[in-house]
Design a protein around this motif. Structure first.
Motif, PDB file in Angstrom:
ATOM      1  N   VAL A  80      -9.819 -23.135 -28.255  1.00 26.83           N
ATOM      2  CA  VAL A  80      -9.978 -22.089 -29.276  1.00 26.83           C
ATOM      3  C   VAL A  80      -9.539 -22.623 -30.637  1.00 26.83           C
ATOM      4  CG1 VAL A  80      -9.158 -19.820 -30.052  1.00 26.83           C
ATOM      5  CG2 VAL A  80      -9.735 -20.195 -27.632  1.00 26.83           C
ATOM      6  N   ILE A  81      -8.414 -23.303 -30.677  1.00 25.97           N
ATOM      7  CA  ILE A  81      -7.907 -23.867 -31.930  1.00 25.97           C
ATOM      8  C   ILE A  81      -8.905 -24.876 -32.489  1.00 25.97           C
ATOM      9  CG2 ILE A  81      -6.115 -25.358 -32.916  1.00 25.97           C
ATOM     10  CD1 ILE A  81      -4.139 -23.912 -30.962  1.00 25.97           C
ATOM     11  N   LYS A  82      -9.432 -25.749 -31.638  1.00 27.40           N
ATOM     12  CA  LYS A  82     -10.400 -26.757 -32.089  1.00 27.40           C
ATOM     13  C   LYS A  82     -11.677 -26.089 -32.601  1.00 27.40           C
ATOM     14  CE  LYS A  82     -12.994 -30.883 -30.662  1.00 27.40           C
ATOM     15  NZ  LYS A  82     -13.869 -30.720 -31.781  1.00 27.40           N
ATOM     16  N   ALA A  83     -12.176 -25.110 -31.860  1.00 21.09           N
ATOM     17  CA  ALA A  83     -13.410 -24.422 -32.283  1.00 21.09           C
ATOM     18  C   ALA A  83     -13.206 -23.714 -33.617  1.00 21.09           C
ATOM     19  CB  ALA A  83     -13.859 -23.431 -31.219  1.00 21.09           C
ATOM     20  N   ARG A  84     -12.053 -23.084 -33.805  1.00 21.62           N
ATOM     21  CA  ARG A  84     -11.762 -22.430 -35.091  1.00 21.62           C
ATOM     22  C   ARG A  84     -11.648 -23.452 -36.211  1.00 21.62           C
ATOM     23  NH1 ARG A  84      -7.256 -17.987 -33.225  1.00 21.62           N
ATOM     24  NH2 ARG A  84      -8.733 -16.429 -32.454  1.00 21.62           N
ATOM     25  N   ARG A  85     -10.993 -24.570 -35.939  1.00 18.80           N
ATOM     26  CA  ARG A  85     -10.806 -25.617 -36.947  1.00 18.80           C
ATOM     27  C   ARG A  85     -12.147 -26.225 -37.354  1.00 18.80           C
ATOM     28  NH1 ARG A  85      -7.723 -29.215 -34.222  1.00 18.80           N
ATOM     29  NH2 ARG A  85      -9.587 -30.361 -33.630  1.00 18.80           N
TER      30      ARG A  85
END
Length: 122
Positions: free
Chosen positions: A19-24
């Motif tokens: 989730v963090i990677k996709a948001r970033r």
């Protein structure tokens, strides 16, 4: 996984790192809007025909009307939409306006989509 309904997940996040990677990696809203406009411009079969015709050579509106078997105002409206989305560009030679694809990347996108669609048929 527990589901309240078929469409509603009770667990908010399973893989926080993903989730963090996709948001970033998510483009900003302005870029997303431009991408949406690009694909929206290609949502009409007549505009896809125009892109297909222009993928091999530049053409004037009169020639495009003959290829598409459409009237000039309709073709001009489709070209305006494609121009606003950055898909086609034009140049003037006297009174004649020639349209072409904006760049090789646009041509490549069209070719990849057509290959993808053709592969689905097989």
């Amino acid at each position: 996984m527990d589901f309240e309904t078929e469409d509603e997940c009770k667990i908010l996040i399973i893989h926080e790192d993903r989730v963090i990677k996709a948001r970033r990696d998510m483009p900003d809203e302005k870029l997303l809007q431009k991408a949406g406009d690009f694909f929206k411009a290609l949502s009409d079969p007549a505009r896809i025909k125009i892109v297909n015709a222009l993928s091999s050579t530049e053409m004037c509106v009169c020639d495009l009307t003959a290829v598409l078997n459409m009237n000039q105002p309709a073709v001009s409206q489709h070209l305006r939409t494609l121009k606003q989305a950055g898909i086609v560009t034009f140049r003037k030679d006297g009174k004649v306006v020639y349209y072409s694809l904006h760049d090789e990347e646009t041509k490549s996108i069209h070719e990849k989509v057509m290959r993808h669609i053709n592969a689905e048929k097989e």
